[in-house]
Design an enzyme around this catalytic site. Structure first.
Site, PDB file in Angstrom:
ATOM      1  CG  ASN A   1      -1.890  -1.049   1.394  1.00  0.00           C
ATOM      2  OD1 ASN A   1      -2.401  -1.439   0.324  1.00  0.00           O
ATOM      3  ND2 ASN A   1      -2.258  -1.643   2.360  1.00  0.00           N
TER       4      ASN A   1
ATOM      5  CD  GLN B   1       2.523   3.631   3.184  1.00  0.00           C
ATOM      6  OE1 GLN B   1       2.198   4.250   2.095  1.00  0.00           O
ATOM      7  NE2 GLN B   1       3.500   3.522   3.608  1.00  0.00           N
TER       8      GLN B   1
ATOM      9  CB  VAL C   1       3.037   1.348   9.386  1.00  0.00           C
ATOM     10  CG1 VAL C   1       4.566   1.438   9.688  1.00  0.00           C
ATOM     11  CG2 VAL C   1       2.111   0.747  10.293  1.00  0.00           C
TER      12      VAL C   1
ATOM     13  CG  HIS D   1       4.723  -2.468   5.108  1.00  0.00           C
ATOM     14  ND1 HIS D   1       4.762  -0.919   5.554  1.00  0.00           N
ATOM     15  CD2 HIS D   1       3.263  -2.704   5.297  1.00  0.00           C
ATOM     16  CE1 HIS D   1       3.286  -0.441   5.669  1.00  0.00           C
ATOM     17  NE2 HIS D   1       2.636  -1.457   5.485  1.00  0.00           N
TER      18      HIS D   1
ATOM     19  CG  HIS E   1       0.290  -6.065   3.676  1.00  0.00           C
ATOM     20  ND1 HIS E   1      -0.086  -6.112   4.877  1.00  0.00           N
ATOM     21  CD2 HIS E   1       0.631  -4.647   3.565  1.00  0.00           C
ATOM     22  CE1 HIS E   1      -0.391  -4.678   5.330  1.00  0.00           C
ATOM     23  NE2 HIS E   1       0.058  -3.942   4.426  1.00  0.00           N
TER      24      HIS E   1
HETATM   25  P1  5GP Z   1      -0.361  -0.552   6.044  1.00  0.00           P
HETATM   26  O1  5GP Z   1      -2.002  -0.348   6.361  1.00  0.00           O
HETATM   27  O2  5GP Z   1       0.710   0.551   6.221  1.00  0.00           O
HETATM   28  O3  5GP Z   1      -0.281  -1.119   4.637  1.00  0.00           O
HETATM   29  O4  5GP Z   1       0.075  -1.970   6.707  1.00  0.00           O
HETATM   30  C1  5GP Z   1       0.424  -1.820   8.323  1.00  0.00           C
HETATM   31  C2  5GP Z   1       0.159  -3.047   8.986  1.00  0.00           C
HETATM   32  O5  5GP Z   1       0.915  -3.177  10.125  1.00  0.00           O
HETATM   33  C3  5GP Z   1      -1.376  -3.507   9.293  1.00  0.00           C
HETATM   34  O6  5GP Z   1      -1.722  -4.389   8.405  1.00  0.00           O
HETATM   35  C4  5GP Z   1      -1.062  -3.650  10.542  1.00  0.00           C
HETATM   36  O7  5GP Z   1      -2.242  -4.419  11.199  1.00  0.00           O
HETATM   37  C5  5GP Z   1       0.347  -3.850  11.000  1.00  0.00           C
HETATM   38  N1  5GP Z   1       0.617  -3.504  12.302  1.00  0.00           N
HETATM   39  C6  5GP Z   1       0.689  -2.135  12.804  1.00  0.00           C
HETATM   40  N2  5GP Z   1       1.184  -2.242  14.011  1.00  0.00           N
HETATM   41  C7  5GP Z   1       1.804  -3.130  14.232  1.00  0.00           C
HETATM   42  C8  5GP Z   1       2.536  -3.871  15.083  1.00  0.00           C
HETATM   43  O8  5GP Z   1       2.939  -3.081  16.125  1.00  0.00           O
HETATM   44  N3  5GP Z   1       2.961  -5.229  15.116  1.00  0.00           N
HETATM   45  C9  5GP Z   1       2.571  -5.771  14.063  1.00  0.00           C
HETATM   46  N4  5GP Z   1       2.998  -7.283  14.068  1.00  0.00           N
HETATM   47  N5  5GP Z   1       1.943  -5.492  13.079  1.00  0.00           N
HETATM   48  C10 5GP Z   1       1.501  -4.063  13.098  1.00  0.00           C
END
Ligand code: 5GP
Ligand code: ZN
Length: 117
Positions: free
Chosen positions: A89, A96, A98, A102, A104
């Site tokens: 993302n 997105q 974070v 990264h 997934h």
């Molecule tokens: P995004 O939404 O940025 O594509 O993905 C961020 C991902 O990080 C989300 O799926 C969320 O569940 C995961 N995430 C956020 N904080 C933490 C954490 O502290 N530990 C782990 N293991 N995953 C996290």
């Protein structure tokens, strides 16, 4: 910016300041289980170097992205998933949350055969 960032949750996991269910780690990236899995197998692959998103990592050094994809393949196959989906993302409008690059790694669901694109 590739130095650790204070308020970045993934930099904290990389530093061991926040626990995570780590699947693999090498000199380039770490992989751990997503806190809120969206598939039977849902790992994240996070380059050690902090950049806001995958495009920023690629612009800084394309090998960052290559190493992350290689680790994604490793953790997926190690968990018995030869078929998997990688998602990066990019930007709030694409989900997105974070802002540390990264991927997934999603696998193991019959629904994975549904096409996203
Ligand atoms: P995004 O939404 O940025 O594509 O993905 C961020 C991902 O990080 C989300 O799926 C969320 O569940 C995961 N995430 C956020 N904080 C933490 C954490 O502290 N530990 C782990 N293991 N995953 C996290
Ligand atoms: Zn970070």
């Amino acid at each position: 910016m590739s130095e650790p960032v204070d308020d970045c949750v993934f930099c904290k996991i990389i530093a061991g300041e926040i626990p995570a269910d780590v699947l693999a780690r090498n000199e380039h990236a770490v992989s751990f289980k997503d806190l809120h899995p969206q598939a039977p197998f849902h790992a994240l692959v996070v380059p050690l170097a902090h950049h806001a998103d995958v495009a920023a990592s690629a612009a800084a050094d394309p090998s960052i992205v290559g190493h992350a994809v290689a680790l994604a393949d490793e953790v997926a196959r190690a968990a018995g998933n030869d078929h998997y989906r990688l998602v990066a993302n990019t930007g709030r409008g694409a989900g997105q949350t974070v802002f540390h690059t990264h991927f997934h790694v999603l696998a193991g669901s019959s629904g994975m055969t549904e096409r996203l694109v």
